[in-house]
Design a protein around this motif. Structure first.
Motif, PDB file in Angstrom:
ATOM      1  N   PRO A  43      17.772  12.190  -3.821  1.00  0.00           N
ATOM      2  CA  PRO A  43      17.733  12.971  -2.574  1.00  0.00           C
ATOM      3  C   PRO A  43      17.409  12.155  -1.330  1.00  0.00           C
ATOM      4  O   PRO A  43      17.925  12.441  -0.246  1.00  0.00           O
ATOM      5  CB  PRO A  43      16.637  14.003  -2.866  1.00  0.00           C
ATOM      6  N   ALA A  44      16.568  11.127  -1.470  1.00  0.00           N
ATOM      7  CA  ALA A  44      16.244  10.300  -0.304  1.00  0.00           C
ATOM      8  C   ALA A  44      17.482   9.574   0.199  1.00  0.00           C
ATOM      9  O   ALA A  44      17.697   9.459   1.423  1.00  0.00           O
ATOM     10  CB  ALA A  44      15.146   9.294  -0.664  1.00  0.00           C
ATOM     11  N   SER A  45      18.315   9.101  -0.703  1.00  0.00           N
ATOM     12  CA  SER A  45      19.545   8.420  -0.282  1.00  0.00           C
ATOM     13  C   SER A  45      20.532   9.407   0.318  1.00  0.00           C
ATOM     14  O   SER A  45      21.329   9.052   1.200  1.00  0.00           O
ATOM     15  CB  SER A  45      20.178   7.677  -1.462  1.00  0.00           C
ATOM     16  N   PHE A  46      20.485  10.677  -0.114  1.00  0.00           N
ATOM     17  CA  PHE A  46      21.360  11.693   0.474  1.00  0.00           C
ATOM     18  C   PHE A  46      21.024  11.864   1.957  1.00  0.00           C
ATOM     19  O   PHE A  46      21.909  11.875   2.812  1.00  0.00           O
ATOM     20  CB  PHE A  46      21.182  13.048  -0.230  1.00  0.00           C
ATOM     21  N   GLU A  47      19.724  12.002   2.250  1.00  0.00           N
ATOM     22  CA  GLU A  47      19.308  12.200   3.643  1.00  0.00           C
ATOM     23  C   GLU A  47      19.693  10.998   4.499  1.00  0.00           C
ATOM     24  O   GLU A  47      20.188  11.153   5.615  1.00  0.00           O
ATOM     25  CB  GLU A  47      17.802  12.448   3.720  1.00  0.00           C
ATOM     26  N   LYS A  48      19.449   9.808   3.983  1.00  0.00           N
ATOM     27  CA  LYS A  48      19.775   8.605   4.754  1.00  0.00           C
ATOM     28  C   LYS A  48      21.257   8.546   5.077  1.00  0.00           C
ATOM     29  O   LYS A  48      21.644   8.215   6.204  1.00  0.00           O
ATOM     30  CB  LYS A  48      19.362   7.350   3.996  1.00  0.00           C
ATOM     31  N   ALA A  49      22.105   8.881   4.097  1.00  0.00           N
ATOM     32  CA  ALA A  49      23.550   8.829   4.323  1.00  0.00           C
ATOM     33  C   ALA A  49      23.980   9.855   5.361  1.00  0.00           C
ATOM     34  O   ALA A  49      24.807   9.563   6.246  1.00  0.00           O
ATOM     35  CB  ALA A  49      24.288   9.055   3.008  1.00  0.00           C
ATOM     36  N   PHE A  50      23.430  11.062   5.290  1.00  0.00           N
ATOM     37  CA  PHE A  50      23.736  12.070   6.306  1.00  0.00           C
ATOM     38  C   PHE A  50      23.297  11.581   7.693  1.00  0.00           C
ATOM     39  O   PHE A  50      24.034  11.710   8.680  1.00  0.00           O
ATOM     40  CB  PHE A  50      23.045  13.394   5.984  1.00  0.00           C
ATOM     41  N   TYR A  51      22.078  11.047   7.777  1.00  0.00           N
ATOM     42  CA  TYR A  51      21.575  10.532   9.052  1.00  0.00           C
ATOM     43  C   TYR A  51      22.474   9.429   9.594  1.00  0.00           C
ATOM     44  O   TYR A  51      22.796   9.388  10.791  1.00  0.00           O
ATOM     45  CB  TYR A  51      20.150   9.987   8.884  1.00  0.00           C
ATOM     46  N   ASP A  52      22.885   8.516   8.721  1.00  0.00           N
ATOM     47  CA  ASP A  52      23.721   7.396   9.164  1.00  0.00           C
ATOM     48  C   ASP A  52      25.017   7.895   9.798  1.00  0.00           C
ATOM     49  O   ASP A  52      25.406   7.463  10.892  1.00  0.00           O
ATOM     50  CB  ASP A  52      24.035   6.471   7.990  1.00  0.00           C
ATOM     51  N   TYR A  53      25.692   8.825   9.114  1.00  0.00           N
ATOM     52  CA  TYR A  53      26.959   9.331   9.649  1.00  0.00           C
ATOM     53  C   TYR A  53      26.750  10.136  10.930  1.00  0.00           C
ATOM     54  O   TYR A  53      27.478   9.977  11.906  1.00  0.00           O
ATOM     55  CB  TYR A  53      27.676  10.183   8.601  1.00  0.00           C
ATOM     56  N   ALA A  54      25.746  11.008  10.936  1.00  0.00           N
ATOM     57  CA  ALA A  54      25.511  11.837  12.120  1.00  0.00           C
ATOM     58  C   ALA A  54      25.161  10.981  13.328  1.00  0.00           C
ATOM     59  O   ALA A  54      25.654  11.228  14.438  1.00  0.00           O
ATOM     60  CB  ALA A  54      24.397  12.841  11.836  1.00  0.00           C
TER      61      ALA A  54
END
Length: 318
Positions: free
Chosen positions: A65-76
């Motif tokens: 889940p931590a990597s999910f949030e980071k990936a969303f943040y990176d794209y946004a």
């Protein structure tokens, strides 16, 4: 950057703001090289690129889940206006990141959510699984279901199967097991073999990248075990066992949703694709193999499918 794109989208005529710079990102729980679930997400992304001219990117992730949030943040933060999290497991991370990027659209596969710009895109797999249940009860003696993780999309699909079985024979025996992940093909294979050893002669694996292991177990058990190919064509893996194919052209469904967002007509609720959506969901019988569904059963299944599409049969409880 993402916020500015959202402001412009609110000020300019529909479709103008993103005509030149639509950007879409994809998060997948595994490798897009795998046949099955992850490849479907990648095909959706490519469809948006080819039909809408979008700039695209994707990232392959493990169950973290931590990597999910980071990936969303990176794209946004890089100005991607649409991000697809390809799986229910991405929902919580999207809700968290959406608080900081209210102008970004977060699409979540296999989800029923609709909160702000976090939109669930859900293919109601319980509908074709209901049809498979009808077939299993009419052709077999015992069914086995091999799942990846106990998450709503898989549970709902299996509920559809069980309801289809019970519509024919309420006492038909069904075994159900989850391997606890989406990657361990050996575990999926062993679960299928165990069910077959206990008398299951119709077995369905549904475990994303690990699904192929289930078909390998079915194939090794001989031609008396039946199954259906789901999401991708696994006939080469189990050529003597597969009765037909269920696929969802999820890619085209995603393209149409993103087109609507781009043009100022986003979904007003979570999106559910079903048997009524002929361009998205296909359920076909195999005609070229050593095993086949008898014509009389095909006719019955066609009638049931029509009733489901018309909304006259409820395939799952919610």
């Amino acid at each position: 950057m993402g916020g500015m794109a959202g402001v412009l989208a609110g000020l300019l005529p529909a479709g103008k703001a993103w005509a030149e710079d639509l950007k879409m990102g994809l998060l997948v729980p595994g490798s897009v090289s795998e046949e099955g679930w992850n490849r479907i997400g990648y095909n959706a992304l490519k469809g948006v690129q080819e039909q809408l001219g979008a700039t695209i990117s994707y990232v392959e992730l493990q169950q973290n889940p931590a990597s999910f949030e980071k990936a969303f943040y990176d794209y946004a933060s890089q100005g991607y206006q649409v991000i697809l999290g390809h799986g229910f497991e991405f929902q919580d991370a999207a809700l968290s990141v959406a608080e900081d990027y209210p102008e970004t659209w977060f699409l979540i596969s296999s989800s029923d959510i609709h909160e702000g710009r976090v939109i669930g895109l859900h293919t109601d797999t319980s509908q074709p699984f209901y049809l498979m249940g009808v077939i299993a009860a009419k052709m077999g003696k015992k069914a086995g279901l091999v799942g990846g993780m106990e998450i709503p999309p898989i549970q709902q699909a299996f509920e559809g199967f069980k309801n289809g079985v019970r519509s024919v024979d309420p006492d038909f025996p069904i075994s159900e097991a989850y391997i606890g992940n989406f990657t361990d093909t050996t575990a999926a294979k062993e679960a299928a073999l165990s069910m077959i050893a206990q008398g299951a002669d119709f077995v369905l694996p549904n475990a994303s990248g690990a699904t192929v292991g289930g078909y390998q177990g079915i194939a090794e058990s001989g031609a008396d075990v039946r199954t259906f190919s789901i999401f991708s064509d696994f006939t080469p893996v189990a050529p003597d066992n597969i009765l037909g194919l269920y696929v969802a052209d999820y890619a085209q469904g995603v393209v149409e949703v993103v087109r609507g967002i781009r043009d100022g007509a986003p979904p007003e609720a979570n999106v559910v694709f079903g048997l009524k959506d002929e361009k998205v969901m296909q359920f076909t019988f195999r005609e070229d193999g050593p095993v086949a569904v008898p014509d009389a059963i095909k006719a019955e299944v066609a009638e049931v499918a029509a009733q489901i599409a018309a909304g006259n049969i409820q395939t799952h409880s919610n």
